[in-house]
Design an enzyme around this catalytic site. Sequence first.
Site, mmCIF file in Angstrom:
data_model
loop_
_atom_site.group_PDB
_atom_site.id
_atom_site.type_symbol
_atom_site.label_atom_id
_atom_site.label_comp_id
_atom_site.label_asym_id
_atom_site.label_seq_id
_atom_site.Cartn_x
_atom_site.Cartn_y
_atom_site.Cartn_z
ATOM 1 N N HIS A 266 -1.566 -0.616 9.902
ATOM 2 C CA HIS A 266 -0.828 -1.827 10.375
ATOM 3 C C HIS A 266 0.352 -1.605 11.279
ATOM 4 O O HIS A 266 0.792 -0.709 11.020
ATOM 5 C CB HIS A 266 -0.654 -2.731 9.167
ATOM 6 C CG HIS A 266 -1.803 -3.386 8.547
ATOM 7 N ND1 HIS A 266 -1.835 -4.706 8.406
ATOM 8 C CD2 HIS A 266 -2.853 -3.164 8.064
ATOM 9 C CE1 HIS A 266 -2.941 -5.054 7.629
ATOM 10 N NE2 HIS A 266 -3.586 -3.983 7.492
ATOM 11 N N GLU B 205 0.843 -1.164 -0.116
ATOM 12 C CA GLU B 205 0.014 -0.137 0.094
ATOM 13 C C GLU B 205 0.810 1.081 0.010
ATOM 14 O O GLU B 205 0.393 2.312 0.580
ATOM 15 C CB GLU B 205 -0.969 -0.127 1.045
ATOM 16 C CG GLU B 205 -2.057 -1.012 1.052
ATOM 17 C CD GLU B 205 -3.355 -0.765 1.677
ATOM 18 O OE1 GLU B 205 -3.553 0.530 2.125
ATOM 19 O OE2 GLU B 205 -4.088 -1.677 2.139
#
Length: 467
Positions: A335, A68
């Site tokens: 995350h 990402e």
Amino acid sequence: MQVADKDAKNNVRLQPTKLLELPSSLRAISLNCWGLKFLSKHRNERLTEIGRQLAQASPEPSIVGLQECWTQQDYLAIRELTKHVLPYGKFYWSGIFGGGLAILSKWPIEESSMYRYPLNGRPAAFFRGDWYVGKGVASARIRIGPARKDVVEVFCTHLHAPYEREPNDSYICHRTAQAWEIAKMMRHAAERGHMVLGLGDFNMIPLSLAHRIIEAHAPVKDIWRLVRPDSAIGAAQNPVEKARGKPIPTAEQCLVEHGTTCDSKFNTWRWSKQMRKALERGKDSEVDPSTPDLRAKRLDYIFFVSQANHAWDVEDVRVGMTMRHPTLRCSLSDHFSIETTLVRQTTLADVDGEVNTLSFLPVDTYDEILAMIAKYDIRERRQRKQRLAHFVAEIGISIGCLIAVWWSPRNFVAFILMLVSTLGLSAGVIDGLMGGLFVGSEIRALKEFEFEIRNTRELAVRAAEGG
């Protein structure tokens, strides 16, 4: 030297480097950066700080896999900050909006490729975006020593996101096929005698179907479970974890013992809306490490297998990137990272030079996958018929509207008829293209996957029979 090299198309530093000896240790990091353009809050500030933290990390990272990291701008910012530690890197291009994958390295990248998954979401699910970003496997062949097999093959990936809980997840067939594909790639690398590192956000919990496929069909092992085999196999509220009868872990235990990289109570992006708004206004909140954490789970992994000519051991593995942004006070991503240090053995006494690259799952598991494929195939064929029927119906409606315009009593009625005709036919054509072209290609990819599963099932039956 500026990071934007002459070879700006792939951003790989190609300056030759002579490696005199194999390193004694290797530090690998995998992180989902949450760098969605226009959607991820404080994207530039967070990813820049991620670059700073990588540059300051101790021990220094040797290989980093990012997911990402959608924009080249963010990638180049990270490269600029880490170039003294990680002078080699590759930003991978894929799909319409990019795959969001990047690999950084202390050592030269000899070869790289981007492999797109054959089954990877649907264009109709534009609000989810998995198909449009062209998810796949970013691979890099990295030389770490002078011998022929002194190579690490790195595979960085981000599997299709789960939108419902297994086994009711409508995309479980896609994620299963993706796990199968990356397992094949890692197995082939191991057969070449190279060290293998599989990094990424695999969007699966430990011991799920995708997890078992990877460890059965490639000789790699999940590093966290190598070190902590009794760690959680899902969030505490997940039925599979509840079935183990373990006490609910605290927020601290989730990080230290269970490797939970996602949905942690320590991650500000998982806080309640009120807490996040208060943080934006400068009012911080303290999280008690002893608070039970029901939602935290592990979705990020490092899979590993040693070289054929040198043995490497796992020295440590931990969850990292838990710090906050120094001024914004938010977490650097939604995350946390997974990080490990591998150390090389000084003796080859325990190395036989061969790797067992293929084992089998129980035959019932292959039957389960085949049943999943058959169910999904029926669904897709039904959807193709519906989309093509919609296309044909819209042609009829459009012709009817055009004919009706001739007898229209008012101009505004004619306008409405023309608008309905145009919009309806446009929607019908798009649906027809999806049904006739995309669904057809998806069904053919399913057939390839089905063949491989059936073929492997036969091999598993023969192995079970001792044939």
